[in-house]
Design an enzyme around this catalytic site. Structure first.
Site, short mmCIF file in Angstrom:
data_model
loop_
_atom_site.label_atom_id
_atom_site.label_comp_id
_atom_site.label_asym_id
_atom_site.label_seq_id
_atom_site.Cartn_x
_atom_site.Cartn_y
_atom_site.Cartn_z
N GLU A 123 -10.98 -2.02 4.11
CA GLU A 123 -9.63 -1.54 4.45
C GLU A 123 -9.37 -0.19 3.82
O GLU A 123 -10.10 0.27 2.95
CB GLU A 123 -8.59 -2.55 3.96
CG GLU A 123 -8.81 -3.95 4.51
CD GLU A 123 -7.78 -4.93 3.99
OE1 GLU A 123 -7.24 -5.67 4.82
OE2 GLU A 123 -7.53 -4.96 2.78
N ASP B 258 0.78 -1.24 0.00
CA ASP B 258 0.00 0.00 0.00
C ASP B 258 0.82 1.29 0.00
O ASP B 258 1.67 1.49 0.87
CB ASP B 258 -0.87 0.09 1.26
CG ASP B 258 -1.67 -1.16 1.51
OD1 ASP B 258 -1.66 -2.06 0.66
OD2 ASP B 258 -2.29 -1.23 2.57
#
Length: 539
Positions: free
Chosen positions: A242, A59
């Site tokens: 998320e 990420d």
């Protein structure tokens, strides 16, 4: 694959599908040293995108703009090319195109991994971390306590902060962490995205909690109180929610402001694996309320997707972009948890998407986010070929006319949608081994498509090339527009001015050297087309 990778892989594959950062790997030594650079010339190494100098990346997080620099932090494991104890890698850019790699910003503590989060400029020094009259930079991240998790229970994730007073080069963890303790028995409590709510003069953070999100607020980034919850029964819930993001955004061409809420979930992508949905509504300082028209599209498991491809995940936006710029810019992780640990690269693994500007428009279907590549990417253009009035039936080889290899290229194409076309049309890349990648429009399905079923190495995953990815077209115009970026192992499609986006990676055993336009089941007419050769951003 080195010994550590071999050890971690079977454990990771059994757990990695559970989370944006995902369930932790077995403890491994923490590398207290800067990431060492490699040549950026390895096989499949992307030349238009950011990728780590070496080893693992997932990420993007903590992105902000400060004193002329775009800061990109990212989930990083410097000791292996598979996921492991998470650090925050760091790079900066003055133009969103050319990146300078910096030493690791934030290290884990023994068993406490540093998962995804965000960072802001505390302009008013509400935290008290600032010195010499300058605002501190404050990062907020999830503390994943591996030791606590091993003891049992579900209280091993909490939120901590760190601050920097030297333009983000070094970071100090707050001694009062965690600033938001686990509320008790919540296994998935992560990915804080902090914003300054100017209208209410408060800090607000969105946190992913299982299959919904929560909003908390604070006067000083250190003491937090829960505001509200969002998402139960709305949108897609096939996987864990998320990496949220919440921000105000003006409706293009008006003075109206709405709020957008991005939600990444794994799994749940309509084409398989991890993906990103979004919601449009209003925020009153406590609650986020979906726009009534938009709500019709996100009931009973329905979702509106930011990117339909399999390889844009965990995308979040930059904070503190100057008002003189005014853009809302997003970058995502260009991979998918179905195969991220196994893609055929070793010195480095995984990359970020191209930075893209998000634009809110009011369409016939309601408010929708459009995406377009940032204008700075035009700096890489180095050679042009134009294609006008080309009628396509079957295969049309344009390799010679193009005059340069399609490996690093940008395409702007407009097709007239014929009344009788029942098949597909678009662009095909190929090489001497007859490996092929196709992207285009399928008239029979009213959908754009990405076809990597014959694109090269598929051996590392049963799902990677098992089917063609589809993205439903939302426009009704007879002109189909496609803007496409090819890197040597990726494709990003921005169709119909960015109303439909697809991002997918591929791994040909030799670079693609030939390019065709094609049409099946009838004729297609390319009314306007321009191709640009692109230079490497790394050489």
């Amino acid at each position: 694959m080195n010994r550590l990778s071999t050890f971690l892989l079977p454990v990771l594959l059994s757990t990695v599908i559970l989370s944006c950062k995902n369930a932790p790997a077995p403890p491994a030594p923490v590398a207290e040293k800067p990431v060492q650079a490699v040549g950026y010339d390895e096989k499949h190494r992307l030349q238009l995108h950011f990728s780590p100098p070496a080893k693992w990346m997932n990420d993007p997080n903590g992105m902000f703009f400060y004193e002329g620099e775009w800061h990109l932090f990212y989930q990083h494991y410097p000791d292996s090319s598979v996921w492991g104890p998470m650090h925050w890698g760091h790079a900066v850019s003055t133009d969103l195109v050319h990146w300078q790699n910096l030493p690791i910003a934030i290290y884990p503590d023994s068993s406490k991994f540093i998962f995804s989060g965000s960072a802001v400029i505390d302009w008013k020094n509400t935290s008290g971390f600032g010195t010499d009259g300058k605002p501190p930079l404050v990062a907020m991240f999830t503390i994943h306590d591996q030791a606590l998790e091993k003891k049992g229970g579900n209280s091993h994730e909490s939120q901590g902060i760190a601050f920097s007073n030297d333009r983000g080069r070094t970071w100090t963890k707050f001694t009062g962490n965690p600033v938001i303790p686990n509320p008790g028995g919540v296994a998935d409590f992560r990915d804080p995205k902090v914003i300054w709510d100017e209208a209410r003069a408060q800090w607000v953070v969105a946190i992913a909690v299982g299959q919904h999100d929560e909003l908390w607020h604070s006067p000083d980034l250190k003491k937090w109180t829960k505001l509200s919850e969002f998402g139960t029964g709305l949108g897609a819930h096939d996987g864990v929610w998320e990496c949220p993001d919440i921000f105000p955004i003006k409706v293009v061409g008006t003075e109206e402001t709405k709020w957008a809420w991005l939600v990444n979930l794994n799994p749940g992508n309509p084409n398989g694996g991890s993906g990103t949905q979004y919601f449009i509504g209003d925020f009153d300082g406590k609650n986020f309320t979906i726009d009534p028209d938009f709500a019709k599209n996100v009931q009973k498991g329905k979702a509106v997707w930011l990117d339909w491809g399999k390889d844009n995940y965990a995308g979040v936006t930059f904070s503190d972009v100057p008002k003189t710029d005014g853009r809302r810019i997003l970058m995502g992780w260009m991979s998918n948890w179905e195969y991220a640990n196994k893609v055929p690269t070793e010195a480095w693994r995984n990359a970020a998407t191209l930075p893209r500007e998000l634009i809110l428009k009011k369409t016939g279907a309601g408010y929708r986010l459009f995406s377009r590549p940032v204008k700075e990417l035009e700096k890489l253009r180095d050679g042009t070929a134009d294609f006008l009035g080309t009628e396509i039936a079957g295969q049309v080889d344009i390799t010679q006319k193009l005059g340069f290899a399609p490996t690093y290229s940008e395409w702007s194409l407009e097709f007239e949608l014929p009344e009788k076309l029942v098949g597909r049309f678009g662009i095909e890349l190929s090489n001497a081994k007859n490996e092929k990648y196709r992207v285009g429009f399928d008239a029979s399905k009213n959908a754009f498509f990405s076809d990597r079923t014959k694109s090269g190495d598929l051996s590392f995953s049963k799902t990677f090339g098992s089917k063609i990815s589809l993205a439903t077209r939302s426009e009704t115009a007879k002109t189909v527009k496609m803007r496409v970026f090819f890197d040597n192992s990726s494709m990003e499609l921005f169709a119909d001015d960015g109303s439909v986006v697809m991002t997918e990676i591929f791994f040909p055993t030799d670079d693609f050297s030939k390019i065709n336009l094609f049409a099946e089941g009838g004729k297609a007419v390319l009314t306007k087309g321009t191709a640009y050769r692109l230079r490497s951003a790394w050489r």
